[in-house]
Each structure stands twice: as C-alpha cells, then as structure tokens.
Design an enzyme around this catalytic site. Structure first.
Site, PDB file in Angstrom:
ATOM      1  N   HIS A 158       0.773  -1.147  -0.035  1.00  0.00           N
ATOM      2  CA  HIS A 158       0.101   0.009  -0.119  1.00  0.00           C
ATOM      3  C   HIS A 158       0.735   1.090   0.000  1.00  0.00           C
ATOM      4  O   HIS A 158       0.456   2.244  -0.162  1.00  0.00           O
ATOM      5  CB  HIS A 158      -0.938  -0.029   1.185  1.00  0.00           C
ATOM      6  CG  HIS A 158      -2.006  -0.951   0.907  1.00  0.00           C
ATOM      7  ND1 HIS A 158      -3.147  -0.714   0.660  1.00  0.00           N
ATOM      8  CD2 HIS A 158      -2.082  -2.356   1.410  1.00  0.00           C
ATOM      9  CE1 HIS A 158      -3.994  -1.885   0.823  1.00  0.00           C
ATOM     10  NE2 HIS A 158      -3.257  -2.854   0.943  1.00  0.00           N
ATOM     11  N   ASP A 367       3.366   9.396  -0.971  1.00  0.00           N
ATOM     12  CA  ASP A 367       2.226   8.627  -0.353  1.00  0.00           C
ATOM     13  C   ASP A 367       1.937   7.588  -1.272  1.00  0.00           C
ATOM     14  O   ASP A 367       2.006   7.855  -2.562  1.00  0.00           O
ATOM     15  CB  ASP A 367       0.830   9.664  -0.225  1.00  0.00           C
ATOM     16  CG  ASP A 367      -0.087   9.079   0.748  1.00  0.00           C
ATOM     17  OD1 ASP A 367      -0.026   8.066   1.059  1.00  0.00           O
ATOM     18  OD2 ASP A 367      -0.900  10.177   1.144  1.00  0.00           O
TER      19      ASP A 367
HETATM   20  P1  ADQ Z   1      -3.133   6.147   4.629  1.00  0.00           P
HETATM   21  O1  ADQ Z   1      -1.617   6.548   4.866  1.00  0.00           O
HETATM   22  O2  ADQ Z   1      -3.879   5.951   6.155  1.00  0.00           O
HETATM   23  O3  ADQ Z   1      -3.290   4.779   3.862  1.00  0.00           O
HETATM   24  P2  ADQ Z   1      -5.303   7.374   2.947  1.00  0.00           P
HETATM   25  O4  ADQ Z   1      -5.380   6.814   1.636  1.00  0.00           O
HETATM   26  O5  ADQ Z   1      -5.338   9.012   2.697  1.00  0.00           O
HETATM   27  O6  ADQ Z   1      -3.897   7.227   3.739  1.00  0.00           O
HETATM   28  O7  ADQ Z   1      -6.425   7.346   3.883  1.00  0.00           O
HETATM   29  C1  ADQ Z   1      -7.118   6.062   3.989  1.00  0.00           C
HETATM   30  C2  ADQ Z   1      -8.650   6.371   4.795  1.00  0.00           C
HETATM   31  O8  ADQ Z   1      -8.496   7.058   6.158  1.00  0.00           O
HETATM   32  C3  ADQ Z   1      -9.342   7.236   3.691  1.00  0.00           C
HETATM   33  O9  ADQ Z   1     -10.541   6.699   3.584  1.00  0.00           O
HETATM   34  C4  ADQ Z   1      -9.712   8.524   4.773  1.00  0.00           C
HETATM   35  O10 ADQ Z   1     -10.992   9.019   4.653  1.00  0.00           O
HETATM   36  C5  ADQ Z   1      -9.465   7.977   6.285  1.00  0.00           C
HETATM   37  N1  ADQ Z   1      -8.694   9.170   7.016  1.00  0.00           N
HETATM   38  C6  ADQ Z   1      -7.693   9.776   6.789  1.00  0.00           C
HETATM   39  N2  ADQ Z   1      -7.847  10.709   7.536  1.00  0.00           N
HETATM   40  C7  ADQ Z   1      -8.865  10.846   8.229  1.00  0.00           C
HETATM   41  C8  ADQ Z   1      -9.450  11.615   9.222  1.00  0.00           C
HETATM   42  N3  ADQ Z   1      -8.886  12.548   9.676  1.00  0.00           N
HETATM   43  N4  ADQ Z   1     -10.829  11.064   9.940  1.00  0.00           N
HETATM   44  C9  ADQ Z   1     -11.396  10.032   9.405  1.00  0.00           C
HETATM   45  N5  ADQ Z   1     -10.981   9.367   8.394  1.00  0.00           N
HETATM   46  C10 ADQ Z   1      -9.813   9.810   8.038  1.00  0.00           C
HETATM   47  C11 ADQ Z   1      -2.231   3.968   3.433  1.00  0.00           C
HETATM   48  C12 ADQ Z   1      -1.308   4.531   2.282  1.00  0.00           C
HETATM   49  C13 ADQ Z   1      -2.281   5.282   1.073  1.00  0.00           C
HETATM   50  C14 ADQ Z   1      -3.072   4.358   0.645  1.00  0.00           C
HETATM   51  C15 ADQ Z   1      -3.891   3.564   1.311  1.00  0.00           C
HETATM   52  C16 ADQ Z   1      -4.877   2.639   0.829  1.00  0.00           C
HETATM   53  O11 ADQ Z   1      -0.447   5.345   2.969  1.00  0.00           O
HETATM   54  O12 ADQ Z   1      -1.126   5.820   0.235  1.00  0.00           O
HETATM   55  O13 ADQ Z   1      -3.868   5.203  -0.428  1.00  0.00           O
HETATM   56  O14 ADQ Z   1      -3.162   2.815   2.497  1.00  0.00           O
HETATM   57  O15 ADQ Z   1      -3.997   1.462   0.018  1.00  0.00           O
END
Ligand code: ADQ
Length: 473
Positions: A158, A367
């Site tokens: 991921h 990311d």
């Molecule tokens: P993350 O680093 O956690 O994931 P991201 O893909 O932006 O990053 O977010 C995943 C989920 O978390 C989203 O559905 C988002 O809505 C939720 N989220 C983030 N901040 C939030 C908040 N403040 N309150 C509520 N919900 C929140 C990792 C990798 C990413 C990749 C994902 C999926 O780092 O690059 O996109 O896995 O593969």
C-alpha cells in the site's frame, strides 16, 4: 472458485456495504472479496499477551471467517512499532533521516513473520489463494514456502517503493527483497513504484527482469510485478453522502465559514503527509494578500496516529506550534484562519465536509496512493465542484492528472495553486472535475480487488470469464 485467505496486520469486519460508515475502503474491499469467494481473514488481534501461544481466535463473520492471534509486548515493540513503523515506513516514504536500523527490530520482524506463518499454515487448504497486505509481511511468502506451501501467494504493497539508491541503505536489503520474490504476484499502487522495484531487482539482485510483462526470474522463483492502483468504494461513498449525517456536516461547516472559501485537508497525523509544509504555503499566501482572513478558511482534520513512536509525537507538536503561531499572527477578533482538528470523523461526516470545501488540499511529501484525494473528488457537487490540489508525489497523481498538481516542498507553487483554485472559473472547475470523477468512478476498490485476484488465479480466469463482483461487470 478457489477460497481466499487474506492476511493483514489488523482485521476489520464491516457490517455490510453502506452501513459501514466508519471503516475505510480497504476494509470494504476485503470484506467484499471474502464474501464473494468465502474464506478467512487472518491477522493480529491488536491484543498483547505475556507469552505467545499461537492460539487462534476464530469468529464467523458474514460469509467468511476471521482468525486472529495475540502477540507479546516485545513483539509489538520490535515488529510493529519498530521495524514496520520506525524502519520501513520512513525509509519507503523517502525519510531516510527518520529510519532507524536496529538489529532487534529486524529480528523481531522476522520472528513475528515466522509466527504468522506457523499459525496460518494449519488453516490453509490445497486450492486456497493467499493475498497478503502491506509492508508488515514482506517476508511472509518466503516463510510459507519454507514450510512447504505451494499455494498461489500474492502481496499488495500500500505504500511507495523507494528508489534503489535509498533502499540500499537498509541493512540486509537483498535478503528482504529476495524473500519477497517467493510471492507469485506483487502489486504496487503506481507505475512509478513498480518501476523502482523492477530497477532494484535488476540492479541489486541481478535478477532477470522482463519490463514489458513485469516478470522477474531469480534463483528459481518466478514473480509477476504489476501496478494495481487502489480506489474507493465509489457507490458506497455516494450513498453515505445522501445521509442526514452528511447533510448536517455540510451545513455545519458551510454556515460557520461565513462566506469564506473553505480549504480542507484530511490526513492521519503522519510526517509523510506534508502538514507543516501546508502551513508554510498558507503563511506565504497570507503574507502577500492582506485581506485573506476574510476570504479563506483552512480546516485541517488530522487525528493522531502511532503515538508510541517518537517521530509521530514530534510531528504533532510541530503542527500544534505552527498552527498556534499562524493563528496568533493572522486572526481577527472574530475570525480564525486555520481550524486544526485533532480527531477523526465518520465517513458520512467527512463527505459533508469535503462537499462544503471548495478547495481540497492533498499534499503529501510521499504517499502510496492517497484515498482522501479520491474521496474529495467523489463528494463534489457536479454543478459547482471544488478544485483538487494534489501532490505530484502521491501515487494518485498518476491517475488524477486533471487536479492542480504541485510539488509540496515548493511553497510558492502550492501558494500559487491555492490562489488559482480560489479564482478558477466555474467552466474550468467543471471540466477538470468531470475528468477526475470518471477516474474515481471507473477505477474503484471492488474492481481493484478483482483485478488482483484475477492476476493471482490465471487458471481460473482461463476457465471462466465471469466477473467476481457486480463492479467488474
Ligand atoms: P493512509 O496513509 O492511512 O493509507 P489515505 O489513503 O489517505 O492514507 O487514507 C485512508 C482512509 O483513511 C481514507 O478513507 C480516509 O478517509 C481515512 N482518513 C484519513 N484521515 C482521516 C481523518 N482525519 N478522519 C477520518 N478518516 C480519515 C495507506 C497508504 C495510502 C493508501 C492507503 C490505501 O499510506 O497511500 O492510499 O493505505 O491503500
């Protein structure tokens, strides 16, 4: 159809599509794929016990089974807080300055991977396919092979894959990547990360690499590496947008903005997300345009994460200091330009907030993908859509090319993009949004899971071309 076994650090069962709300896209995708095929979701319970026993806790979910194990505190410290989050995570996000290379972390990581393999093997039947998630389990495939398992094994990463020049700073990097080559299929979020991986295999391992097909041959192993960009569950997210919760959240933010344009950032509080850099860009904008406090309101939602790790406590302190200083300098008696909210929200509420914001600021330093960018696009009003400002260094930038793409480290460029977004005519906003929306709608998370599983089961695909879920139809 073969049974599916999913392995991930944590296991998260949803209550059914649409009802979930609080869970992310990955949980929805895994639940969907497991319900379609039946199978097991295996991972850490999140609990600690004094002594590791390997005892499995099995629970029946809707259409599949979950199996979890407990870990000892020092395993959690070395494998999870240590090697996963203090070594691999920073290094793979290009933060070599934060990466810690401790022998105990590496040993703990290998030990826990072995424990996972030992606990998983009794559950596996001959025809099962095994799909492992993320950087916690890079060597798990090799461990399973060492125990004689010859099932199809896939890994999806991921997070980014770093350039070879950075990865070689990791002690025993060859061993780690050679262990990965025991998987049959390895998936990456973007072509850039895939190319970095192929380059590493060629240059450092002297593997035989076919760039056109992603086939890697090395020491008797044959692996296929490919890009499978993850998406959101688009229709589930739109359904959340219809709820009262989403509508209330929209009203709440829109009315409190008092005619100022809302800029929104939603991120886990992580140094990879570029949060202090966003405040630097705001600083430039407010310094050069006097009346900004009357025009713009920046909401940053950032719940703390991984607080057992020092660098995370530090980024939180930095952000709090910078926001405080900024607001001290630029507030009016009745107007505060940055609202920094240190907690998470339900996904329906997030939908409402995204829709009320005319600018989505998604500027990570690195990311893997970034799903917030896709959620922001999905939540917009087609008749009056907002503008997405997106970091070139997020995997999502390969797909979302109609966003305003920026280098998040160049404050001037980010400042200019905010200014451009603030003044963008409706026709251009609509034209950009329509193209972005098509990508988000057409490459959703259920199709992503189908694509990966299809790549992992080539024989089945030849026998039947029937789609596994309605989304692939
Ligand atoms: P993350 O680093 O956690 O994931 P991201 O893909 O932006 O990053 O977010 C995943 C989920 O978390 C989203 O559905 C988002 O809505 C939720 N989220 C983030 N901040 C939030 C908040 N403040 N309150 C509520 N919900 C929140 C990792 C990798 C990413 C990749 C994902 C999926 O780092 O690059 O996109 O896995 O593969």
């Amino acid at each position: 159809m073969s049974r599916l076994i999913v392995v991930s650090n944590r296991v998260s069962v949803t209550k059914g599509r649409g009802a979930a709300g609080a869970q992310g896209g990955l949980a929805v995708a895994m639940n969907g794929a497991l319900r379609a095929r039946g199978g097991i979701w295996f991972g850490w319970s999140g609990k600690e016990v004094d002594e590791f026993t390997g005892q499995l806790t099995m629970q029946r979910a809707d259409g599949f089974t979950t199996a979890t194990i407990d870990l000892e505190p020092h395993d959690v410290e070395e494998y999870y807080n240590g090697y996963a989050n203090r070594t691999i995570w920073p290094l793979f996000h290009y933060r070599i300055d934060l990466a810690e290379y401790e022998n105990e972390f590496g040993r703990g990581y290998e030990r826990v991977n072995e424990q996972f393999a030992n606990s998983l093997i009794p559950l596996v039947e001959e025809e099962d396919i095994i799909w492992v998630q993320d950087y916690h389990f890079l060597p798990l495939g090799e461990r399973l092979r060492a125990h004689g398992l010859d099932n199809r094994l896939g890994l999806f990463l991921h997070i980014p894959w770093p350039p070879a020049r950075l990865l070689v700073s990791l002690p025993y990097h060859e061993r780690l990547v050679e262990a990965m080559l025991h998987y049959d299929v390895i998936g990456f979020q973007s072509v850039e990360w895939l190319e970095s991986f192929l380059h590493y295999c060629r240059k450092e391992l002297h593997a035989e690499v076919d760039e056109a097909t992603g086939t890697i041959r090395h020491k008797g192993n044959v692996t296929t590496a490919r890009a499978f960009p993850i998406g959101i569950d688009h229709s589930e997210f739109l359904a959340l947008g219809e709820t009262d919760e989403a509508k209330r959240a929209y009203e709440r933010l829109a009315s409190s903005a008092r005619n100022r344009t809302v800029v929104i950032g939603v991120d886990r509080l992580d140094y990879s997300k570029g949060l202090p850099e966003r405040i630097d860009a705001m600083e430039r904008l407010f310094a050069s345009h006097e009346d900004m406090v009357n025009q713009l309101l920046y909401i940053q939602i950032a719940p703390p994460s991984r607080e057992d790790v020092q660098s995370y406590r530090q980024i939180r302190a930095t952000l709090e200091r910078k926001t405080g200083q900024f607001n001290g300098a630029h507030s009016d008696v009745d107007l505060v330009p940055i609202r920094y909210v240190n907690r998470g929200f339900g996904r329906a509420e997030l939908f409402g907030f995204y829709r009320a914001a005319k600018i989505g600021l998604v500027t990570p330093i690195r990311d893997g993908m970034n799903l917030v960018a896709k959620e922001y696009v999905a939540a917009q009003d087609p008749e009056d859509p907002g503008v997405l400002i997106l970091s070139r260094f997020a995997g999502a930038a390969e797909q979302l090319t109609d966003a305003l793409l920026v280098n998040p480290l160049n404050h001037e460029e980010v400042t200019r993009a905010i200014w451009t977004a603030l003044h963008m005519p409706l026709a251009e906003r609509k034209a950009r949004w329509e193209k972005l929306y098509r990508v988000v709608r057409d490459a959703d998370v259920l199709g992503w899971a189908d694509d990966f599983i299809t790549a992992l089961t080539p024989e089945e695909t030849q026998k039947s071309s029937a789609p596994l879920t309605p989304a692939a139809a």
